[in-house]
Write an enzyme that holds these catalytic residues in place. Structure first.
Site, short mmCIF file in Angstrom:
data_model
loop_
_atom_site.label_atom_id
_atom_site.label_comp_id
_atom_site.label_asym_id
_atom_site.label_seq_id
_atom_site.Cartn_x
_atom_site.Cartn_y
_atom_site.Cartn_z
N ASP A 1 -25.11 104.59 32.43
CA ASP A 1 -23.90 105.32 32.80
C ASP A 1 -23.61 105.26 34.29
OD1 ASP A 1 -22.80 106.42 30.36
OD2 ASP A 1 -24.70 107.50 30.19
N GLU B 1 -16.80 110.11 20.38
CA GLU B 1 -18.17 109.86 20.79
C GLU B 1 -18.61 111.09 21.55
OE1 GLU B 1 -18.93 106.34 23.05
OE2 GLU B 1 -17.72 105.23 21.63
N TYR C 1 -19.61 98.21 18.97
CA TYR C 1 -19.12 98.69 20.28
C TYR C 1 -19.22 97.52 21.26
CZ TYR C 1 -18.91 102.10 24.22
OH TYR C 1 -18.57 102.82 25.33
#
Lengths: 416, 269
Positions: free
Chosen positions: B63, B52, B178
């Site tokens: 994040d 990734e 994912y």
């Protein structure tokens, strides 16, 4: 009330089911949050149709916030400018000092009555939304954490202390530009992590659906009150609807709140005033609609709208003398209303804003928030172009006590 | 072969060998342009199966601090979207053959132009695309663009996802899905969450696609436990941290080998 003319645009049809205002709006969030947004939408739709909930909110708006807020005729300012008659919607007189309490109280009550959550997180720029949220949280006995950029904490110190006095934990945000945008990122990160117990009390008509519509609805009380007050001399109004409504636009919640009930009154011009900072050419501003080079369609923090950005899609750093307007994007409904030609947007530089600030202090005995002073700054230009028989309604969205430090620094006051 | 096919082929091969895929994340341009290329090459040698590659964004709201700091440094260092694609080209030229999944927030892709981005990415050697703030339902433009370019459209699911959301993702996803192991942001954590196995099983009922688990995995033993229940092990923050250390030349391969061994342990047994 009857419509003056049938409107070609169906303003009641937005947002659609997926939260879109034309091409704007939507839900651009990490998957973890999607169920929380669905749950929020369901709770909100349920509350809106629940008479008991709406009655409790109305009772608090009246007995706690002090609504309806007055409508004041700005006689001396109108005379000085020599044009249109100017009326001020006094959101600065709402409890906690700004219109922000309308939405904060609405969402906090929604969480308390309709959602099984126990904790509120919020972001704040100028601190007004943070104070409003801390106020509502204290009133309803809910734990509250407010994220605030370190730059904003410095320039809005009194509001940091206010929030702390109200029992809220203020967490400083050091990332990025250390202003409103970064505080929102951090509030969203907290929300993603604690989504099962936590409601994100977003403070403007921004973010993913259903926030833009829900915040608009909670703020529409401003325009609804004006609609009646303007037509009633006993309430301080001129006995008719205004020719123009002027409001500052950061995310745009005070503007959409006063505009919305007038959308179908086509004779009423709706004017939003963005933060012109040091001027458009200078680049240090937050005027999303005024900068053809950097203000483009984009996605920031959950919603598609006009976003100040570079050619690579990185969000631009913004500047405004007022922390509350210092933001790179604008509420999606404003972008849509502008597209369909219903509202128009202009900007006011820091310098023009300070002129508006001083004028209102000296001529009307009102110290406005620097955000609201942008609207006044534009009125200084607009009113003289209009006839004496015409009427401008200004949303005076907040009071200026929090800004005295900034203004003293800029104008050199307090030193003589 | 298209990007989707390359990813399918990888998971097919790993399945036959009884392994899970070791899928490291790295932020392009961090700590410097050159070093990010060297880090990825080192990860490739240490047993990575799929990458990734993070395209930096000014507002990475999914994040945690480690990746935020890294991508911010990459931006300050002048990393652009176009240069990220150029770096992919250079890595291919260096002989890195593993599939690449580009991870970008939506606005940089929108600014580049969705169709133009999908085509440019595929031309550069990218095989799939992950956009964390673009759930199915908002991707009506990007998805056909990816399909036309042969890129896999990889979506995320979280423990909070309802059956309805799982079904929707299963309909739209290609390549793999994912799974975000915890509600939260990226970042290394000590323990695997207790509900992970149930979550994986819940998703499995609705799809035959490979499932890769990410968020919070930082050690070989953790990777091994994830490899028992899923087809892919995604590791980000722990490796990014190692890549930023002074002794990255030994720290990155050491940690990567442990993670690869953990992910591949079924083959070792």
């Amino acid at each position: 009330m009857t419509l003056t003319t049938p409107s070609p645009v169906n303003f009641g049809a937005v947002p659609d089911e997926s939260g879109r205002f034309g091409p704007y709006g939507g839900k651009y969030v990490p998957e973890t949050l999607m169920p929380a947004l669905d749950e929020l939408e369901e709770a909100y739709l349920n509350a809106r149709n629940d008479q008991e909930f709406m009655a409790e909110l109305a009772h608090l708006q009246h007995t706690y916030v002090g609504r309806p807020t007055p409508l004041s005729y700005a006689r001396r300012l109108s005379e000085e400018l020599g044009g249109a008659q100017i009326y001020l919607k006094r959101e600065d007189l709402a409890h906690s000092g700004a219109h922000k309490i309308n939405n904060a109280l609405g969402q906090a009550l929604l969480m308390k009555r309709k959602m099984g959550k126990t904790r509120i997180v919020a972001e704040t720029g100028a601190g007004q939304h943070g104070v409003a949220t801390a106020t509502a949280a204290a009133l309803l006995g809910i734990g509250c954490i407010v994220y605030m950029g370190t730059v904003d904490m410095e320039r809005q110190k009194p509001n940091v202390f206010r929030m702390q006095l109200l029992g809220t934990e203020v967490r400083s945000v050091d990332s990025g530009s250390q202003t409103l945008k970064d505080a929102i990122n951090e509030a969203i990160r907290d929300w993603v992590t604690n989504v099962e117990t936590t409601h994100y009390l977003l403070g403007s008509a921004l973010g993913p659906h259903p926030y833009p519509a829900m915040v608009r609805d909670f703020q529409s009380i401003i325009g609804l009150e004006c609609y009646t007050q303007m037509q009633d001399p006993a309430e301080g109004g001129p006995g008719r609807l205004p020719d123009a409504i002027v409001a500052c636009v950061g995310g745009g919640s005070n503007a959409i709140g006063i505009f919305h009930p007038f959308l179908e009154e086509e004779s009423v011009r709706l004017i939003g005033v963005e933060a012109g900072g040091h001027g458009i050419e200078d680049g240090a501003h937050a005027a999303r609609f005024a900068d053809p080079e950097r203000g483009r369609l984009g996605v920031l923090q959950g919603t598609k709208s006009y976003v100040l950005q570079d050619s690579d899609g990185q969000i631009a750093l913004t500047h405004s003398i007022s922390a509350g307007l210092d933001y790179a994007s604008v509420g999606p409904e404003h972008a849509w209303l502008r597209d369909v030609g219903r509202s128009e947007y202009t900007y006011c530089t820091d310098t023009q804003t300070l002129e508006g600030f001083k004028a209102l202090c000296e001529l009307e005995g009102i110290i406005p928030a620097l955000e609201s002073a942008h609207a006044i700054g534009h009125v200084l230009e607009l009113a003289p172009q209009m006839g004496r028989d015409e009427v401008i309604l200004v949303n005076l969205s907040g009071r200026g006590d929090k800004d005295l430090g900034t203004v003293m620094q800029t104008l050199g006051g307090g030193s003589q | 072969m298209s990007g989707v096919e390359r990813i399918e082929q990888l998971f097919g091969e790993l399945k036959r060998s009884g392994s899970a895929a070791f899928m490291p994340y790295h932020a392009m341009g961090y700590p410097t342009r050159q070093q990010s290329l060297d880090v990825i090459a080192a990860l490739a040698e240490a047993g990575a199966d799929l990458f990734e590659i993070g395209i930096p964004h000014s507002d990475p709201l999914a994040d945690g601090p480690t990746v935020q700091t890294a991508t911010y440094a990459a931006l300050v260092g002048g990393t652009t979207v176009a240069d990220c694609l150029q770096m992919v080209r250079e890595l291919r030229a260096r002989g890195v053959e593993q599939p690449f999944c580009a991870m970008s927030y939506y606005n940089p892709v929108l600014a580049f132009g969705e169709e133009r981005f999908a085509q440019a990415a595929a031309d550069a050697g990218v095989d799939g695309l992950i956009v964390p703030d673009l759930p199915p339902g908002e991707s009506e433009l990007l998805e056909p663009a990816c399909r036309a370019a042969g890129l896999a459209t990889i979506y995320m699911l979280a423990p909070t996802s309802t059956e309805e959301r799982i079904k929707s993702v299963a309909r739209h996803a290609t390549g793999f899905i994912y799974l975000v192991s915890v509600t939260g942001i990226t970042g290394a954590r000590d323990e695997l969450p207790p509900g992970l196995q149930g979550f994986v099983e819940r998703v499995r009922r609705h799809t035959d696609l490979p499932l890769a688990v990410g968020f919070g995995i930082s050690t070989g033993p953790q990777a091994a436990r994830v490899a028992e229940i899923a087809e892919g092990v995604i590791v980000g923050s722990a490796l990014v941290k190692a890549a930023g250390s002074a002794d990255w030349v030994s720290e990155v391969p050491t940690l990567a080998r442990q993670l690869a061994e953990g992910s591949h342990r079924l083959a070792v047994d």
